[in-house]
Write a protein that holds these residues in place. Structure first.
Motif, PDB file in Angstrom:
ATOM      1  N   THR A  52       1.119  -1.328   0.150  1.00 58.51           N
ATOM      2  CA  THR A  52       0.215   0.173  -0.060  1.00 58.51           C
ATOM      3  C   THR A  52       1.056   1.219  -0.088  1.00 58.51           C
ATOM      4  N   ALA A  53       2.070   1.258   1.497  1.00 61.12           N
ATOM      5  CA  ALA A  53       2.760   2.251   0.903  1.00 61.12           C
ATOM      6  C   ALA A  53       3.229   2.761  -0.279  1.00 61.12           C
ATOM      7  N   LEU A  54       4.195   1.395  -1.168  1.00 60.76           N
ATOM      8  CA  LEU A  54       4.863   1.772  -2.149  1.00 60.76           C
ATOM      9  C   LEU A  54       4.243   2.576  -3.554  1.00 60.76           C
ATOM     10  N   ARG A  55       2.010   1.744  -3.658  1.00 57.11           N
ATOM     11  CA  ARG A  55       1.266   2.280  -4.288  1.00 57.11           C
ATOM     12  C   ARG A  55       1.185   4.093  -4.252  1.00 57.11           C
ATOM     13  N   ARG A  56       1.184   4.008  -2.845  1.00 58.57           N
ATOM     14  CA  ARG A  56       1.244   5.982  -2.489  1.00 58.57           C
ATOM     15  C   ARG A  56       2.111   6.665  -2.922  1.00 58.57           C
ATOM     16  N   ALA A  65       6.911   8.178   5.975  1.00 55.85           N
ATOM     17  CA  ALA A  65       5.797   7.014   7.585  1.00 55.85           C
ATOM     18  C   ALA A  65       5.762   5.605   5.822  1.00 55.85           C
ATOM     19  N   ASP A  66       5.518   6.000   4.842  1.00 55.21           N
ATOM     20  CA  ASP A  66       5.535   5.431   3.782  1.00 55.21           C
ATOM     21  C   ASP A  66       6.912   4.372   2.906  1.00 55.21           C
ATOM     22  N   PHE A  67       8.168   5.514   3.360  1.00 53.09           N
ATOM     23  CA  PHE A  67       9.370   4.763   2.739  1.00 53.09           C
ATOM     24  C   PHE A  67       9.902   4.047   3.894  1.00 53.09           C
ATOM     25  N   ASP A  68       9.354   4.676   5.294  1.00 53.45           N
ATOM     26  CA  ASP A  68       9.082   2.994   6.473  1.00 53.45           C
ATOM     27  C   ASP A  68       8.993   2.052   6.441  1.00 53.45           C
ATOM     28  N   ASN A  72      13.394  -1.812   2.380  1.00 51.92           N
ATOM     29  CA  ASN A  72      13.880  -2.687   1.266  1.00 51.92           C
ATOM     30  C   ASN A  72      13.021  -3.168   0.284  1.00 51.92           C
ATOM     31  N   ASP A  73      11.729  -3.911   0.188  1.00 51.61           N
ATOM     32  CA  ASP A  73      11.127  -4.247  -0.332  1.00 51.61           C
ATOM     33  C   ASP A  73      10.463  -3.304  -1.780  1.00 51.61           C
ATOM     34  N   TRP A  74      10.961  -2.345  -1.842  1.00 49.89           N
ATOM     35  CA  TRP A  74      10.195  -2.036  -3.301  1.00 49.89           C
ATOM     36  C   TRP A  74       9.826  -3.232  -4.481  1.00 49.89           C
TER      37      TRP A  74
END
Length: 238
Positions: A52-56, A65-68, A72-74
């Motif tokens: 969800t954070a990756l899509r944001r 917070a999204d990068f955290d 490393n799970d890009w």
């Protein structure tokens, strides 16, 4: 490793011991019902926060917070799809609703997630319950591929037949047997035969000792009776 039976308290204790040893666990027993009621495959696989954070971020978010959350799970989405495909679940995607999955698919997705987490131990409690034959076989094949520690509590003899060690939990404690269920059953048969032979021998010894004691008592009684009669005869002779 298999436990043929274990109450939930024992499973929780095992989980706690492994956690104390800093072992990464692929399955937390307390989370199982929550996972099965999750919204989608990504949640069931444990990657929903990162995905969800990756899509944001892809949509323009610069929130720390999204990068955290991504860490490393890009490549988390592609890795999830690779794992699903490897476990014959390639027809699913991260967004597939959980309610559309069969019980077997839900459990297999959760198992596949263990490969993503690179856990040290996988702990399962009756994993084949309520699964049809095809789903049970698929799960068994999936477990054969697991490369690290595996602890399964099960009464499924077909599943136990694929394991390399059986650990029996009883009122006497834990007993470990090398080999699968057939080897365990053979070892138990030998133990039971030996126990029955020992019991029969003990009963025979007890009967022999009891008989010897009765015979000794009878001999003593006869001697006492003869002694009493001899005393009477001597008195009469006087």
């Amino acid at each position: 490793m298999i436990l043929t039976a274990a109450p939930s308290t024992s499973l929780a204790e095992i989980h706690a011991v492994l956690a104390e040893k800093n072992q990464r666990l692929g399955f937390d027993p307390a989370d199982w019902s929550r996972l099965l009621g999750s919204n989608g495959v990504a949640t069931l696989a444990g990657v929903a926060p990162a995905l969800t954070a990756l899509r944001r971020i892809a949509a323009g978010s610069t929130t720390q917070a999204d990068f955290d959350a991504v860490g490393n799970d890009w490549d988390v989405e592609s890795r999830l799809q690779q794992v699903l495909h490897a476990h014959r679940l390639g027809h699913l995607s991260a967004d597939t609703p959980a309610h559309t999955l069969s019980g077997g698919e839900s459990m297999r997705v959760a198992l596949a997630a263990a490969w993503l987490s690179e856990a040290d131990f996988l702990i399962l409690d009756e994993p084949t319950n309520h699964l049809d034959g095809a789903s049970r076989q698929a799960m068994t094949d999936q477990l054969r591929q697991w490369p690290r520690g595996l602890l399964v509590i099960s009464h499924d003899r077909e599943l136990l037949a694929t394991m390399t060690r059986i650990v029996e939990l009883s009122s006497l404690g834990l007993r470990s047997y090398g080999g699968n269920y057939a080897a365990y059953a053979d070892a138990k048969a030998v133990e039971q035969a030996s126990a029955q032979q020992t019991l029969a021998h003990q009963r025979h010894e007890r009967r022999r000792d009891t008989q010897a004691m009765h015979e000794a008592e009878e001999r003593q009684a006869r001697r006492a009776a003869r002694g009493g009669q001899q005393g009477k005869d001597a008195n009469q002779a006087k």
